[in-house]
Design a protein around this motif. Structure first.
Motif, PDB file in Angstrom:
ATOM      1  N   PHE A 214       0.772  -1.335   0.116  1.00 43.65           N
ATOM      2  CA  PHE A 214      -0.089  -0.137  -0.035  1.00 43.65           C
ATOM      3  C   PHE A 214       0.810   1.362  -0.016  1.00 43.65           C
ATOM      4  N   PRO A 215       0.963   1.945  -1.146  1.00 45.48           N
ATOM      5  CA  PRO A 215       2.157   3.102  -1.290  1.00 45.48           C
ATOM      6  C   PRO A 215       1.966   4.144  -0.353  1.00 45.48           C
ATOM      7  N   TYR A 216       1.664   3.933   1.177  1.00 48.88           N
ATOM      8  CA  TYR A 216       1.586   5.191   1.961  1.00 48.88           C
ATOM      9  C   TYR A 216       2.864   5.749   2.121  1.00 48.88           C
ATOM     10  N   PRO A 217       4.137   5.122   1.953  1.00 47.23           N
ATOM     11  CA  PRO A 217       5.160   5.993   2.010  1.00 47.23           C
ATOM     12  C   PRO A 217       5.400   7.380   1.035  1.00 47.23           C
ATOM     13  N   SER A 218       4.639   7.020   0.038  1.00 49.91           N
ATOM     14  CA  SER A 218       4.278   8.344  -1.040  1.00 49.91           C
ATOM     15  C   SER A 218       3.076   9.054  -0.544  1.00 49.91           C
ATOM     16  N   TYR A 219       2.204   8.507  -0.210  1.00 50.67           N
ATOM     17  CA  TYR A 219       0.954   9.230   0.141  1.00 50.67           C
ATOM     18  C   TYR A 219       0.999   9.993   1.307  1.00 50.67           C
ATOM     19  N   SER A 220       2.128   9.958   1.986  1.00 57.79           N
ATOM     20  CA  SER A 220       2.448  10.476   3.338  1.00 57.79           C
ATOM     21  C   SER A 220       2.493  12.011   3.264  1.00 57.79           C
ATOM     22  N   VAL A 221       2.755  12.485   2.113  1.00 60.04           N
ATOM     23  CA  VAL A 221       3.114  13.861   1.958  1.00 60.04           C
ATOM     24  C   VAL A 221       1.860  14.473   1.528  1.00 60.04           C
ATOM     25  N   MET A 222       0.681  13.769   1.185  1.00 59.70           N
ATOM     26  CA  MET A 222      -0.455  14.299   0.783  1.00 59.70           C
ATOM     27  C   MET A 222      -0.939  15.296   1.667  1.00 59.70           C
ATOM     28  N   SER A 223      -1.780  16.425   1.118  1.00 56.29           N
ATOM     29  CA  SER A 223      -2.233  17.421   2.073  1.00 56.29           C
ATOM     30  C   SER A 223      -3.676  16.890   2.747  1.00 56.29           C
ATOM     31  N   VAL A 224      -3.738  17.506   4.171  1.00 50.37           N
ATOM     32  CA  VAL A 224      -4.934  16.879   4.802  1.00 50.37           C
ATOM     33  C   VAL A 224      -6.031  17.318   3.978  1.00 50.37           C
ATOM     34  N   GLN A 225      -6.132  18.311   3.446  1.00 49.51           N
ATOM     35  CA  GLN A 225      -7.155  18.819   2.586  1.00 49.51           C
ATOM     36  C   GLN A 225      -7.759  17.694   1.628  1.00 49.51           C
ATOM     37  N   ASP A 226      -6.564  17.341   0.741  1.00 49.69           N
ATOM     38  CA  ASP A 226      -6.763  16.489  -0.289  1.00 49.69           C
ATOM     39  C   ASP A 226      -7.251  14.932   0.368  1.00 49.69           C
ATOM     40  N   LEU A 227      -6.852  14.610   1.400  1.00 52.30           N
ATOM     41  CA  LEU A 227      -7.178  13.282   1.971  1.00 52.30           C
ATOM     42  C   LEU A 227      -8.598  13.196   2.503  1.00 52.30           C
ATOM     43  N   VAL A 228      -9.001  14.503   3.192  1.00 54.84           N
ATOM     44  CA  VAL A 228     -10.277  14.642   3.690  1.00 54.84           C
ATOM     45  C   VAL A 228     -11.458  14.732   2.488  1.00 54.84           C
TER      46      VAL A 228
END
Ligand code: HEC
Ligand code: HEC
Length: 297
Positions: free
Chosen positions: A127-141
């Motif tokens: 699960f590529p969370y090591p890349s997703y870890s920098v995604m903005s909280v707005q994008d994730l919400v």
């Protein structure tokens, strides 16, 4: 015998100390990052339409929808073959039991940004969370708001089928201590860099990995042992010396290379479910980043 016992004790001691170190290291980083993220979530609300676009930026559908088997959107079950065994992507629809229907936005943000589940289990980097870890909280919400609108599917995905010792999830503690960068951050105004190294997770396939599956360096210099054993070409500035910005934009939209070939393998999924669905400005940002000096390791 005495010598043997001495070395056995020494090995055990090193093991115990190493484990304890990994435990406290990960716990410390994780709680710092978690508090930062929780502070950012405060007052943010999600927009499902934007979230659908974020899902395209992140290529979630390609991994979480078993298109070949006629699987439902986000219902999981896609097999991912690796040297450690076969992973099956989970059902991430809003079903309460089979999916992630009971998750709060906060739990979702933490899964994506620190790779930890609501019941504090560590995730495999398949699960590529090591890349997703920098995604903005707005994008994730926003992304979570979109997932909440997708049809709920009651069927759980199969369990992973991994070889020992990789089947022991708690071992991921050591993996995280060694390879997960809790403090990686990104300038959100540098759109191309953000798309490539954040949601687009290009490095997850285009970077070489060490024996334990850590990204040795986040360079896009190619990987002879990519997903499902596929060889993945390098896409650094040097590797792309024959490509223009327009060539890359066209490739990311329709999958055709400057020599007129259509791309195959996993890249065709990336194009179908991700880069063809984002807008021209974002494809242009990716192309510019790939042909910039920053992408010249
Ligand atoms: C390369 C394939 C791949 C991609 C791309 C991918 N995932 Fe996953 N995802 C997985 C795998 C495999 C797991 C299971 C990890 C584990 O069991 O430790 C997973 C787990 C998850 C989980 C945890 C589910 C649970 O039940 O605990 C969530 C949430 C999730 N993914 C959301 C997403 C979202 C959102 C995206 C797009 C931004 C995405 N994934 C992209 C493969 C992928
Ligand atoms: C799931 C794995 C995977 C991901 C993620 C991925 N790629 Fe690829 N990519 C490949 C493979 C495999 C190939 C080679 C395809 C072929 O042989 O036709 C490729 C080929 C390419 C090529 C053509 C290179 C050449 O010399 O022909 C470019 C450009 C490219 N990818 C860009 C990207 C960008 C940009 C991203 C992130 C948005 C990305 N890729 C994400 C697997 C991936």
């Amino acid at each position: 015998m005495k010598v043997f016992r001495f070395f056995l004790c020494l090995a055990l001691l090193v093991g115990v100390v190493g484990w304890a170190y990994a435990y406290f290291y990960v716990k410390d980083r994780e709680s710092t990052r978690t508090s930062e993220l929780i502070a950012q979530i405060e007052g943010i609300s999600g927009d499902a339409t934007r979230g659908e676009y974020v899902a395209a930026m992140g290529g979630c559908i390609a991994c979480h929808t078993h298109v070949e088997n006629g699987g439902e959107l986000l219902a999981g079950g896609v097999p991912i073959e690796t040297p450690y065994g076969t992973f099956y992507s989970p059902n991430i629809t809003r079903h309460d039991a089979a999916g992630i229907g009971q998750w709060t936005s906060e739990e979702f943000v933490l899964a994506m940004s620190v790779g930890t589940s609501p019941n504090k289990q560590h995730y495999y980097p398949a699960f590529p969370y090591p890349s997703y870890s920098v995604m903005s909280v707005q994008d994730l919400v926003d992304l979570k708001a979109w997932i909440d609108t997708v049809e709920s599917v009651a069927e759980p995905a199969p369990e992973h089928d991994l070889t020992w010792p990789f089947s022991v999830r708690s071992g991921l503690l050591v993996w995280k201590a060694l390879f997960f960068d809790y403090s990686r951050t990104m300038d959100l105004n540098d759109r191309g860099n953000y798309l490539v190294n954040g949601p687009g997770h290009c490095a997850e396939c285009h970077s070489p990995r060490n024996l334990l599956g850590g990204l040795s360096a986040r360079s896009l210099s190619g990987n002879t042992r990519g997903p499902d054993g596929e060889s993945v070409p390098g896409i650094t500035l040097q590797d792309l010396s024959e490509w223009s910005i327009q060539d890359l934009e066209l490739f990311l939209e329709v999958g055709i290379t400057p020599s007129g070939d259509f791309t195959g393998g996993h890249m065709s999924d990336v194009i179908e479910y991700s880069t063809s669905l984002i807008n021209e400005a974002d494809r242009n940002a990716i192309a510019r980043y790939l042909l910039s000096e920053t992408n010249n390791p």
